[in-house]
Design a protein around this motif. Structure first.
Motif, PDB file in Angstrom:
ATOM      1  N   LEU A  13       0.828  -1.203   0.000  1.00  0.00           N
ATOM      2  CA  LEU A  13       0.000   0.000   0.000  1.00  0.00           C
ATOM      3  C   LEU A  13       0.866   1.258   0.000  1.00  0.00           C
ATOM      4  O   LEU A  13       0.526   2.261  -0.629  1.00  0.00           O
ATOM      5  N   GLY A  14       2.003   1.210   0.717  1.00  0.00           N
ATOM      6  CA  GLY A  14       2.917   2.353   0.722  1.00  0.00           C
ATOM      7  C   GLY A  14       3.507   2.608  -0.655  1.00  0.00           C
ATOM      8  O   GLY A  14       3.629   3.761  -1.080  1.00  0.00           O
ATOM      9  N   VAL A  15       3.865   1.542  -1.354  1.00  0.00           N
ATOM     10  CA  VAL A  15       4.402   1.690  -2.716  1.00  0.00           C
ATOM     11  C   VAL A  15       3.349   2.299  -3.638  1.00  0.00           C
ATOM     12  O   VAL A  15       3.641   3.211  -4.430  1.00  0.00           O
ATOM     13  N   PHE A  19       3.427   6.000  -5.694  1.00  0.00           N
ATOM     14  CA  PHE A  19       3.149   6.167  -7.120  1.00  0.00           C
ATOM     15  C   PHE A  19       1.972   7.112  -7.360  1.00  0.00           C
ATOM     16  O   PHE A  19       1.919   7.802  -8.378  1.00  0.00           O
ATOM     17  N   GLN A  20       1.018   7.135  -6.425  1.00  0.00           N
ATOM     18  CA  GLN A  20      -0.137   8.013  -6.567  1.00  0.00           C
ATOM     19  C   GLN A  20       0.223   9.469  -6.273  1.00  0.00           C
ATOM     20  O   GLN A  20      -0.258  10.388  -6.930  1.00  0.00           O
ATOM     21  N   PRO A  23       3.073  12.015  -8.969  1.00  0.00           N
ATOM     22  CA  PRO A  23       2.695  12.970 -10.028  1.00  0.00           C
ATOM     23  C   PRO A  23       2.308  14.342  -9.503  1.00  0.00           C
ATOM     24  O   PRO A  23       2.579  15.361 -10.148  1.00  0.00           O
ATOM     25  N   LEU A  24       1.656  14.392  -8.322  1.00  0.00           N
ATOM     26  CA  LEU A  24       1.267  15.676  -7.749  1.00  0.00           C
ATOM     27  C   LEU A  24       2.494  16.476  -7.319  1.00  0.00           C
ATOM     28  O   LEU A  24       2.573  17.691  -7.563  1.00  0.00           O
ATOM     29  N   VAL A  25       3.451  15.788  -6.676  1.00  0.00           N
ATOM     30  CA  VAL A  25       4.681  16.466  -6.263  1.00  0.00           C
ATOM     31  C   VAL A  25       5.451  16.956  -7.486  1.00  0.00           C
ATOM     32  O   VAL A  25       5.954  18.087  -7.519  1.00  0.00           O
TER      33      VAL A  25
END
Length: 273
Positions: A13-15, A19-20, A23-25
């Motif tokens: 879940l951390g991985v 990945f989620q 893209p925002l960063v």
């Protein structure tokens, strides 16, 4: 599940979370660079000299108008969609009439109609009634296209509502209108919250309809207004990044505040009887 299993689950879940979020960063870092730094350096590096003026440049343009247009298109379309879908679902699931199954089937057919296949017919229809370059064309289209998915989410929840409550209200002299607005609507708030968020995400990010039906800058939305920073000889990528950051902020805020409602609503609508 043993402790090792939980550790593996949390690691996976951390991985996925990384990945989620990445893209925002990356988008925020992208918005703080100029065009030279974007194409001349590594995409993963921090900005050497953060270009906060990209956001100032964006707000000095027509982005404020586009932002307000996106807000009121989204709010009005959500209100109409959820209200009409609730009324239609109530009539189909809680009232007995011969053509209810046929009407439900006609609404569900809307889920199978691709957006692009309806562009030309819609354009000709709006052109005939003088609604091209008119906000009404966008609101009507958003409402019509979101009705089927909104009704599909509401259906499962409406089927689970106990009829004894309605029968007691009718015995006490409650009319159909009061029954719907005073009793049914408050009971369906969790699933309605889900439909509001889903509709908001679609309406806020929609591009094709606005780009096709709207030509005046005063009626454009954020997704279409980004094109103003793309020129024939030069493109201001930093400003585009800043505009994208501004455009995702309302969606992120709505998700942080109502994400639990989405899960509750979907879970409630998935249980029948």
């Amino acid at each position: 599940m043993n402790r090792i299993g939980y550790l593996i689950l949390y690691f996976c879940l951390g991985v996925v979370a990384v990945f989620q979020i990445f893209p925002l960063v990356w988008l925020v870092l992208f918005s703080l660079k100029d065009t030279r730094e974007i194409f001349g350096g590594s995409p993963l590096t921090l900005p050497q000299d953060p270009k906060w003026e990209n956001y100032i440049k964006v707000w000095q343009s027509d982005i404020g108008i586009y932002f307000l247009n996106s807000v009121w298109y989204t709010v009005v379309a959500i209100f109409l969609t959820v209200l009409l879908a609730s009324m239609a679902t109530f009539a189909i699931t809680r009232m007995r009439w011969k053509l209810s199954s046929l009407v439900l089937g006609l609404f569900m057919v809307g889920l199978m109609i691709p957006i692009h296949s309806a562009l030309i017919p819609l354009f000709k229809m709006f052109l005939t009634v003088n609604l091209i370059d008119n906000p009404l064309s966008i609101i009507i289209t958003y409402t019509a296209y979101n009705l089927p998915i909104t009704m599909m989410i509401l259906l499962g929840f409406y089927y689970t509502l106990p009829r004894e409550i309605e029968e007691a209200a009718i015995i006490d002299g409650c009319s159909i209108n009061r029954l719907f607005f005073r009793i049914i609507i408050p009971m369906t708030i969790p699933v309605m919250s889900t439909t509001v968020i889903i509709n908001m995400i679609y309406n806020w990010n929609e591009f094709v309809f606005v780009n096709t039906f709207i030509s005046s800058d005063k009626y454009k939305t954020l997704t279409v207004g980004i094109q103003n920073f793309v020129g024939q000889y030069m493109t201001d990528w930093g400003a585009i990044g800043a505009t994208l950051v501004i455009s995702i902020v309302p969606i992120l805020i709505a998700f942080f505040f109502f994400s639990n409602k989405i899960v509750e609503g979907i879970s409630a609508s998935a249980v029948k009887g």
